[in-house]
Design a protein around this motif. Structure first.
Motif, PDB file in Angstrom:
ATOM      1  N   MET A   1      52.946  30.573  39.100  1.00  0.00           N
ATOM      2  CA  MET A   1      53.187  30.527  40.546  1.00  0.00           C
ATOM      3  C   MET A   1      54.604  30.954  40.907  1.00  0.00           C
ATOM      4  O   MET A   1      54.787  31.720  41.851  1.00  0.00           O
TER       5      MET A   1
ATOM      6  N   ASP B   1      49.130  32.440  44.239  1.00  0.00           N
ATOM      7  CA  ASP B   1      48.715  31.303  45.052  1.00  0.00           C
ATOM      8  C   ASP B   1      47.373  30.819  44.516  1.00  0.00           C
ATOM      9  O   ASP B   1      46.898  31.304  43.483  1.00  0.00           O
ATOM     10  N   SER B   2      46.740  29.885  45.214  1.00  0.00           N
ATOM     11  CA  SER B   2      45.482  29.332  44.712  1.00  0.00           C
ATOM     12  C   SER B   2      44.406  30.413  44.599  1.00  0.00           C
ATOM     13  O   SER B   2      43.608  30.401  43.663  1.00  0.00           O
ATOM     14  N   MET B   3      44.378  31.367  45.512  1.00  0.00           N
ATOM     15  CA  MET B   3      43.397  32.449  45.440  1.00  0.00           C
ATOM     16  C   MET B   3      43.679  33.346  44.229  1.00  0.00           C
ATOM     17  O   MET B   3      42.761  33.723  43.503  1.00  0.00           O
TER      18      MET B   3
ATOM     19  N   LEU C   1      45.223  32.504  41.466  1.00  0.00           N
ATOM     20  CA  LEU C   1      44.897  31.742  40.261  1.00  0.00           C
ATOM     21  C   LEU C   1      43.393  31.703  40.030  1.00  0.00           C
ATOM     22  O   LEU C   1      42.933  31.812  38.894  1.00  0.00           O
ATOM     23  N   THR C   2      42.640  31.593  41.117  1.00  0.00           N
ATOM     24  CA  THR C   2      41.175  31.577  41.008  1.00  0.00           C
ATOM     25  C   THR C   2      40.659  32.924  40.514  1.00  0.00           C
ATOM     26  O   THR C   2      39.806  32.986  39.616  1.00  0.00           O
TER      27      THR C   2
ATOM     28  N   ALA D   1      38.518  22.402  36.064  1.00  0.00           N
ATOM     29  CA  ALA D   1      39.715  21.919  36.750  1.00  0.00           C
ATOM     30  C   ALA D   1      40.578  21.097  35.785  1.00  0.00           C
ATOM     31  O   ALA D   1      41.805  21.145  35.850  1.00  0.00           O
TER      32      ALA D   1
ATOM     33  N   SER E   1      43.086  23.076  33.792  1.00  0.00           N
ATOM     34  CA  SER E   1      44.290  23.573  34.456  1.00  0.00           C
ATOM     35  C   SER E   1      45.467  22.603  34.369  1.00  0.00           C
ATOM     36  O   SER E   1      46.604  23.005  34.578  1.00  0.00           O
TER      37      SER E   1
ATOM     38  N   ASN F   1      50.936  25.982  33.152  1.00  0.00           N
ATOM     39  CA  ASN F   1      51.923  26.429  34.135  1.00  0.00           C
ATOM     40  C   ASN F   1      52.385  27.852  33.892  1.00  0.00           C
ATOM     41  O   ASN F   1      52.719  28.554  34.828  1.00  0.00           O
TER      42      ASN F   1
END
Length: 92
Positions: free
Chosen positions: A33, A39-41, A43-44, A60, A63, A67
């Protein structure tokens, strides 16, 4: 770094540059990050692409403790090798 981890690193670099349009370097020490600005998108997208490429499933729970690029690389390499959990050193 084992050969399996190098294959994962190459795929992470491909996804980050081609799918997420990152133009900088991608090294194992980079924070997902902070350094790669995912961002979360992002990372997805990265997780789904890795799951599809290596035919693994990440949860989940996986994760937690992931990092850096290196953490993710070790987790995916471990899963691709058929082991349930990554070895100590960052990833669960």
């Amino acid at each position: 770094m084992v050969e399996n981890e190098l294959a994962v690193l190459r795929e992470i670099r491909r996804i980050v540059s081609q799918e997420l349009e990152w133009e900088g370097e991608v090294e194992p020490t980079h924070h997902l990050m902070k350094d790669l600005q995912l961002d979360s998108m992002g990372l997805t997208v990265l997780a789904v692409e890795l799951e599809n490429h290596f035919r693994i499933r990440l949860s989940a729970e996986d994760s937690v403790g992931v990092n850096t690029v290196g953490d993710l690389m070790r987790l995916v390499a471990t899963r691709a090798a058929g082991e349930p959990r990554a070895a100590a050193g960052g990833a669960p």
